[in-house]
Scaffold this active site. Structure first.
Site, PDB file in Angstrom:
ATOM      1  N   ARG A  30       0.831  -1.204   0.000  1.00  0.00           N
ATOM      2  CA  ARG A  30       0.000   0.000   0.000  1.00  0.00           C
ATOM      3  C   ARG A  30       0.870   1.260   0.000  1.00  0.00           C
ATOM      4  O   ARG A  30       1.866   1.326   0.720  1.00  0.00           O
ATOM      5  CB  ARG A  30      -0.923   0.010   1.222  1.00  0.00           C
ATOM      6  CG  ARG A  30      -1.946  -1.068   1.173  1.00  0.00           C
ATOM      7  CD  ARG A  30      -3.020  -0.931   2.238  1.00  0.00           C
ATOM      8  NE  ARG A  30      -3.766  -2.172   2.311  1.00  0.00           N
ATOM      9  CZ  ARG A  30      -4.665  -2.575   1.420  1.00  0.00           C
ATOM     10  NH1 ARG A  30      -4.944  -1.800   0.384  1.00  0.00           N
ATOM     11  NH2 ARG A  30      -5.267  -3.736   1.539  1.00  0.00           N
ATOM     12  N   ASP A  31       0.435   2.236  -0.796  1.00  0.00           N
ATOM     13  CA  ASP A  31       1.132   3.521  -0.838  1.00  0.00           C
ATOM     14  C   ASP A  31       0.970   4.224   0.511  1.00  0.00           C
ATOM     15  O   ASP A  31      -0.104   4.214   1.114  1.00  0.00           O
ATOM     16  CB  ASP A  31       0.566   4.393  -1.969  1.00  0.00           C
ATOM     17  CG  ASP A  31       1.484   5.552  -2.313  1.00  0.00           C
ATOM     18  OD1 ASP A  31       2.072   5.533  -3.405  1.00  0.00           O
ATOM     19  OD2 ASP A  31       1.610   6.479  -1.488  1.00  0.00           O
ATOM     20  N   HIS A 101       7.772   1.386 -10.773  1.00  0.00           N
ATOM     21  CA  HIS A 101       6.589   0.941 -10.032  1.00  0.00           C
ATOM     22  C   HIS A 101       5.332   1.319 -10.773  1.00  0.00           C
ATOM     23  O   HIS A 101       5.285   2.336 -11.464  1.00  0.00           O
ATOM     24  CB  HIS A 101       6.572   1.501  -8.607  1.00  0.00           C
ATOM     25  CG  HIS A 101       6.740   2.983  -8.532  1.00  0.00           C
ATOM     26  ND1 HIS A 101       7.971   3.587  -8.638  1.00  0.00           N
ATOM     27  CD2 HIS A 101       5.843   3.979  -8.392  1.00  0.00           C
ATOM     28  CE1 HIS A 101       7.824   4.895  -8.543  1.00  0.00           C
ATOM     29  NE2 HIS A 101       6.534   5.168  -8.405  1.00  0.00           N
TER      30      HIS A 101
HETATM   31  P1  5GP Z   1       6.087   8.214  -7.834  1.00  0.00           P
HETATM   32  O1  5GP Z   1       5.784   9.634  -7.481  1.00  0.00           O
HETATM   33  O2  5GP Z   1       7.581   7.959  -7.877  1.00  0.00           O
HETATM   34  O3  5GP Z   1       5.382   7.747  -9.066  1.00  0.00           O
HETATM   35  O4  5GP Z   1       5.469   7.338  -6.675  1.00  0.00           O
HETATM   36  C1  5GP Z   1       6.132   7.054  -5.496  1.00  0.00           C
HETATM   37  C2  5GP Z   1       5.080   6.675  -4.488  1.00  0.00           C
HETATM   38  O5  5GP Z   1       5.724   6.052  -3.395  1.00  0.00           O
HETATM   39  C3  5GP Z   1       4.303   7.874  -3.927  1.00  0.00           C
HETATM   40  O6  5GP Z   1       2.913   7.719  -4.202  1.00  0.00           O
HETATM   41  C4  5GP Z   1       4.606   7.823  -2.430  1.00  0.00           C
HETATM   42  O7  5GP Z   1       3.508   8.161  -1.623  1.00  0.00           O
HETATM   43  C5  5GP Z   1       5.063   6.392  -2.220  1.00  0.00           C
HETATM   44  N1  5GP Z   1       6.022   6.210  -1.137  1.00  0.00           N
HETATM   45  C6  5GP Z   1       7.146   6.971  -0.917  1.00  0.00           C
HETATM   46  N2  5GP Z   1       7.811   6.502   0.152  1.00  0.00           N
HETATM   47  C7  5GP Z   1       7.105   5.420   0.600  1.00  0.00           C
HETATM   48  C8  5GP Z   1       7.304   4.515   1.689  1.00  0.00           C
HETATM   49  O8  5GP Z   1       8.258   4.606   2.452  1.00  0.00           O
HETATM   50  N3  5GP Z   1       6.382   3.536   1.846  1.00  0.00           N
HETATM   51  C9  5GP Z   1       5.306   3.396   1.002  1.00  0.00           C
HETATM   52  N4  5GP Z   1       4.462   2.384   1.263  1.00  0.00           N
HETATM   53  N5  5GP Z   1       5.090   4.234  -0.029  1.00  0.00           N
HETATM   54  C10 5GP Z   1       5.975   5.242  -0.222  1.00  0.00           C
END
Ligand code: 5GP
Length: 117
Positions: A30-31, A101
């Site tokens: 989960r995010d 991701h």
């Molecule tokens: P991006 O912006 O790179 O497409 O998505 C990265 C996602 O990772 C973001 O939605 C953010 O909330 C999530 N995220 C960042 N750090 C962590 C973490 O430590 N744990 C989890 N579960 N999600 C994270």
């Protein structure tokens, strides 16, 4: 290690995450800042920083993420209502974690995709 990200640490269980699925090739959790009632990240265990870095002869890395996301949607019962998958690449898309991701967003009517600049 330059390629080490927070997601690598989650894969190695060095930091906690709410893992909903895992196999030899990928992990889903989960995010931490959900943007929808359901917001799960599907991450390959193989290091790939961005979509630009996906080897041309390895499309299965993304294929596995997509198959796992669709299976999760069916298992959780929201496949028919629908969902969105998103993959951000680099700064104009707002990528913040540089390990490939796939975001799975679901559980409510989602807003129109894409904000005009
Ligand atoms: P991006 O912006 O790179 O497409 O998505 C990265 C996602 O990772 C973001 O939605 C953010 O909330 C999530 N995220 C960042 N750090 C962590 C973490 O430590 N744990 C989890 N579960 N999600 C994270």
């Amino acid at each position: 290690m330059a390629e080490d990200t927070i997601f690598h640490k989650i894969i190695r269980r060095e930091i906690p995450a709410e893992v909903v699925y895992e196999d030899d090739d990928l992990i889903a959790f989960r995010d931490i800042m959900p943007q929808a009632p359901v917001h799960v990240l599907f991450v390959p265990k193989e290091t790939v920083a961005t979509l630009n870095d996906l080897p041309a002869d390895r499309p299965e890395i993304i294929g596995r993420l997509a198959v796992a996301a669709a299976r999760y949607a069916k298992e959780q019962g929201f496949a028919e209502d629908g969902y969105r998958i998103v993959m951000n690449c680099n700064r104009h898309a707002g990528q913040t974690v540089f390990q490939l991701h796939l975001h799975l967003l679901a559980g409510a009517q989602l807003g129109r995709f894409g904000t005009p600049v």
